[in-house]
Design an enzyme around this catalytic site. Sequence first.
Site, short mmCIF file in Angstrom:
data_model
loop_
_atom_site.label_atom_id
_atom_site.label_comp_id
_atom_site.label_asym_id
_atom_site.label_seq_id
_atom_site.Cartn_x
_atom_site.Cartn_y
_atom_site.Cartn_z
N ASP A 190 -9.82 1.26 13.10
CA ASP A 190 -9.85 0.64 11.78
C ASP A 190 -11.24 0.87 11.20
OD1 ASP A 190 -7.75 -1.72 10.58
OD2 ASP A 190 -9.68 -1.54 9.59
N ASN B 126 -0.50 4.27 10.62
CA ASN B 126 -0.30 3.10 9.78
C ASN B 126 -1.37 2.94 8.71
OD1 ASN B 126 0.55 0.13 9.23
ND2 ASN B 126 -1.58 -0.04 9.87
N TYR C 279 0.37 6.84 -5.03
CA TYR C 279 0.94 6.21 -3.83
C TYR C 279 2.33 6.74 -3.55
CZ TYR C 279 1.80 2.45 -0.46
OH TYR C 279 2.07 1.74 0.68
N LYS D 5 3.33 8.90 -0.19
CA LYS D 5 4.36 8.43 0.74
C LYS D 5 5.54 9.39 0.79
CE LYS D 5 2.13 4.87 2.22
NZ LYS D 5 1.58 4.91 3.59
N THR E 269 1.90 -9.14 4.28
CA THR E 269 0.59 -8.77 4.82
C THR E 269 -0.49 -9.58 4.09
OG1 THR E 269 0.30 -7.02 3.18
CG2 THR E 269 1.41 -6.44 5.24
#
Length: 252
Positions: free
Chosen positions: A36, A89, A154, A158, A189
């Site tokens: 991360d 991810n 985006y 994707k 989230t």
Amino acid sequence: MKLQNEHVFVTGGASGIGAAIVLDAVQQGARVSFCDIVVPAGEAYAAELTAQGFKVMFHQADVGKFDSLKTAHDAIVKELGPITGLVNNAGVNSNADAVEMTDEEWNKFFDVDLKSVWHTAKLVLPSMRAAKKGAIVNIASIHARMTYPKYFPYAAAKSGVIGLTRNLALDEGIHQIRTNAVSPGYTLTPLLLSWFEMLPEKKAESMAVQPMARMAQTSEIAKVVTFLLSDDASFVNGADWIVDGGLSCRFA
């Protein structure tokens, strides 16, 4: 313990869906490494899971930079052995205007949301090919099929993730390496919850169109991912699993 003896690597594993995948994978018996860009959160999460007796390792990495990813990969493999399961991810959001967005902004965004998926595969595929075994799961989005105004970068990224997934499935299947995508819908989230706090009316609008009258928990996405990583999904390859509670079935 469907992931016993596996080494699963998760990008963006310090929070949200990534953290849920890390947790479910260790609970299923895997050794889990994750990276991360947010170091304090990553270190704290790894320490928490290690204290519970799980085999977990965190390493800082900016997935948008190949050298950073490679440094993390090499350190993780040295400690935990070859990666047998990869979860791409990590990603960022993009709300942009097609005229005003700059090339620099576009490139920086795509480095993270699309190019990194290729880069991680580039790092883990040699050992997977040698072992004649491996599983890759790429987190895409329902934005690849249905999207929202000003989310064109985006949606494009994707869609690219799903296209890349299909080709990796074709190219690597001969090595018994499976590659699949998971496309979540609205998932609770920290990022989504903070957006709802700022714009409560958006929460009401979003809830009104949910076929199941609720949104996904991060753990519900994670369980689909760990299934695809496991031998229970031994003949699932090149698929995009939509996990949106039926949202994409709705006529606009």
